[in-house]
Scaffold this motif. Structure first.
Motif, PDB file in Angstrom:
ATOM      1  N   ARG A 271      72.062  38.665  53.446  1.00  0.00           N
ATOM      2  CA  ARG A 271      71.026  39.485  52.814  1.00  0.00           C
ATOM      3  C   ARG A 271      71.503  40.927  52.648  1.00  0.00           C
ATOM      4  O   ARG A 271      71.293  41.552  51.597  1.00  0.00           O
ATOM      5  CB  ARG A 271      69.743  39.451  53.646  1.00  0.00           C
ATOM      6  CG  ARG A 271      68.561  40.061  52.940  1.00  0.00           C
ATOM      7  CD  ARG A 271      67.258  39.943  53.724  1.00  0.00           C
ATOM      8  NE  ARG A 271      67.068  38.613  54.292  1.00  0.00           N
ATOM      9  CZ  ARG A 271      66.937  38.364  55.602  1.00  0.00           C
ATOM     10  NH1 ARG A 271      66.968  39.338  56.479  1.00  0.00           N
ATOM     11  NH2 ARG A 271      66.761  37.137  56.030  1.00  0.00           N
ATOM     12  N   LEU A 272      72.188  41.471  53.649  1.00  0.00           N
ATOM     13  CA  LEU A 272      72.705  42.835  53.573  1.00  0.00           C
ATOM     14  C   LEU A 272      73.720  42.979  52.440  1.00  0.00           C
ATOM     15  O   LEU A 272      73.626  43.898  51.616  1.00  0.00           O
ATOM     16  CB  LEU A 272      73.339  43.223  54.908  1.00  0.00           C
ATOM     17  CG  LEU A 272      74.006  44.585  54.968  1.00  0.00           C
ATOM     18  CD1 LEU A 272      72.963  45.689  54.844  1.00  0.00           C
ATOM     19  CD2 LEU A 272      74.783  44.729  56.255  1.00  0.00           C
ATOM     20  N   VAL A 273      74.675  42.055  52.381  1.00  0.00           N
ATOM     21  CA  VAL A 273      75.694  42.111  51.323  1.00  0.00           C
ATOM     22  C   VAL A 273      75.048  41.903  49.962  1.00  0.00           C
ATOM     23  O   VAL A 273      75.370  42.606  49.001  1.00  0.00           O
ATOM     24  CB  VAL A 273      76.802  41.066  51.585  1.00  0.00           C
ATOM     25  CG1 VAL A 273      77.784  41.010  50.419  1.00  0.00           C
ATOM     26  CG2 VAL A 273      77.526  41.381  52.875  1.00  0.00           C
ATOM     27  N   ARG A 274      74.117  40.957  49.858  1.00  0.00           N
ATOM     28  CA  ARG A 274      73.418  40.704  48.595  1.00  0.00           C
ATOM     29  C   ARG A 274      72.695  41.960  48.107  1.00  0.00           C
ATOM     30  O   ARG A 274      72.772  42.313  46.926  1.00  0.00           O
ATOM     31  CB  ARG A 274      72.426  39.563  48.775  1.00  0.00           C
ATOM     32  CG  ARG A 274      71.713  39.195  47.477  1.00  0.00           C
ATOM     33  CD  ARG A 274      70.495  38.358  47.721  1.00  0.00           C
ATOM     34  NE  ARG A 274      69.536  39.157  48.459  1.00  0.00           N
ATOM     35  CZ  ARG A 274      68.653  38.668  49.322  1.00  0.00           C
ATOM     36  NH1 ARG A 274      68.609  37.384  49.574  1.00  0.00           N
ATOM     37  NH2 ARG A 274      67.812  39.462  49.944  1.00  0.00           N
ATOM     38  N   ASP A 275      72.017  42.641  49.012  1.00  0.00           N
ATOM     39  CA  ASP A 275      71.281  43.844  48.627  1.00  0.00           C
ATOM     40  C   ASP A 275      72.208  44.958  48.156  1.00  0.00           C
ATOM     41  O   ASP A 275      71.897  45.666  47.199  1.00  0.00           O
ATOM     42  CB  ASP A 275      70.411  44.324  49.784  1.00  0.00           C
ATOM     43  CG  ASP A 275      69.264  43.376  50.083  1.00  0.00           C
ATOM     44  OD1 ASP A 275      68.967  42.494  49.247  1.00  0.00           O
ATOM     45  OD2 ASP A 275      68.662  43.512  51.171  1.00  0.00           O
ATOM     46  N   VAL A 276      73.355  45.094  48.805  1.00  0.00           N
ATOM     47  CA  VAL A 276      74.335  46.096  48.370  1.00  0.00           C
ATOM     48  C   VAL A 276      74.842  45.763  46.975  1.00  0.00           C
ATOM     49  O   VAL A 276      74.955  46.641  46.110  1.00  0.00           O
ATOM     50  CB  VAL A 276      75.503  46.193  49.379  1.00  0.00           C
ATOM     51  CG1 VAL A 276      76.656  47.005  48.807  1.00  0.00           C
ATOM     52  CG2 VAL A 276      75.029  46.784  50.688  1.00  0.00           C
TER      53      VAL A 276
ATOM     54  N   GLN B 293      72.207  46.569  44.341  1.00  0.00           N
ATOM     55  CA  GLN B 293      72.032  47.998  44.106  1.00  0.00           C
ATOM     56  C   GLN B 293      73.170  48.599  43.301  1.00  0.00           C
ATOM     57  O   GLN B 293      72.967  49.584  42.592  1.00  0.00           O
ATOM     58  CB  GLN B 293      71.918  48.739  45.431  1.00  0.00           C
ATOM     59  CG  GLN B 293      70.651  48.463  46.187  1.00  0.00           C
ATOM     60  CD  GLN B 293      70.655  49.113  47.563  1.00  0.00           C
ATOM     61  OE1 GLN B 293      71.612  49.792  47.945  1.00  0.00           O
ATOM     62  NE2 GLN B 293      69.598  48.884  48.312  1.00  0.00           N
ATOM     63  N   ASN B 294      74.353  48.019  43.418  1.00  0.00           N
ATOM     64  CA  ASN B 294      75.538  48.644  42.835  1.00  0.00           C
ATOM     65  C   ASN B 294      76.157  47.897  41.665  1.00  0.00           C
ATOM     66  O   ASN B 294      77.221  48.297  41.186  1.00  0.00           O
ATOM     67  CB  ASN B 294      76.591  48.849  43.936  1.00  0.00           C
ATOM     68  CG  ASN B 294      76.117  49.844  44.970  1.00  0.00           C
ATOM     69  OD1 ASN B 294      75.971  51.017  44.676  1.00  0.00           O
ATOM     70  ND2 ASN B 294      75.837  49.360  46.163  1.00  0.00           N
ATOM     71  N   THR B 295      75.529  46.804  41.250  1.00  0.00           N
ATOM     72  CA  THR B 295      76.024  46.066  40.095  1.00  0.00           C
ATOM     73  C   THR B 295      74.836  45.687  39.221  1.00  0.00           C
ATOM     74  O   THR B 295      73.689  45.897  39.584  1.00  0.00           O
ATOM     75  CB  THR B 295      76.766  44.770  40.507  1.00  0.00           C
ATOM     76  OG1 THR B 295      75.836  43.882  41.114  1.00  0.00           O
ATOM     77  CG2 THR B 295      77.913  45.055  41.456  1.00  0.00           C
TER      78      THR B 295
ATOM     79  N   THR C  93      70.775  35.638  41.606  1.00  0.00           N
ATOM     80  CA  THR C  93      71.504  34.413  41.925  1.00  0.00           C
ATOM     81  C   THR C  93      72.996  34.689  42.065  1.00  0.00           C
ATOM     82  O   THR C  93      73.642  34.194  42.998  1.00  0.00           O
ATOM     83  CB  THR C  93      71.269  33.347  40.839  1.00  0.00           C
ATOM     84  OG1 THR C  93      69.866  33.165  40.671  1.00  0.00           O
ATOM     85  CG2 THR C  93      71.922  32.028  41.203  1.00  0.00           C
ATOM     86  N   ALA C  94      73.533  35.476  41.156  1.00  0.00           N
ATOM     87  CA  ALA C  94      74.957  35.802  41.210  1.00  0.00           C
ATOM     88  C   ALA C  94      75.276  36.651  42.441  1.00  0.00           C
ATOM     89  O   ALA C  94      76.304  36.441  43.094  1.00  0.00           O
ATOM     90  CB  ALA C  94      75.379  36.538  39.946  1.00  0.00           C
TER      91      ALA C  94
END
Length: 52
Positions: free
Chosen positions: A16-21, A24-26, A31-32
């Motif tokens: 979840r942490l990596v997904r949220d980053v 926010q930045n892409t 889903t991707a």
């Protein structure tokens, strides 16, 4: 009154942490971002400790 706490493993929290980053930045879709977060964590987890 009862409250149900949803269990989230440490792995799920990391995803979840990596997904949220990523979100926010892409400009990737949710889903991707989820798929990429799982792949990134898997790759990082398979790198030997000495190399990290």
């Amino acid at each position: 009154m009862t409250t149900e706490a949803a269990f989230a493993s440490r792995y799920d929290q990391r995803v979840r942490l990596v997904r949220d980053v990523l979100k926010q930045n892409t400009e990737l879709s949710d889903t991707a971002c989820q798929a990429l977060a799982v792949r990134l964590l898997h790759t990082m987890d398979t790198i030997p400790e000495r190399m990290r």
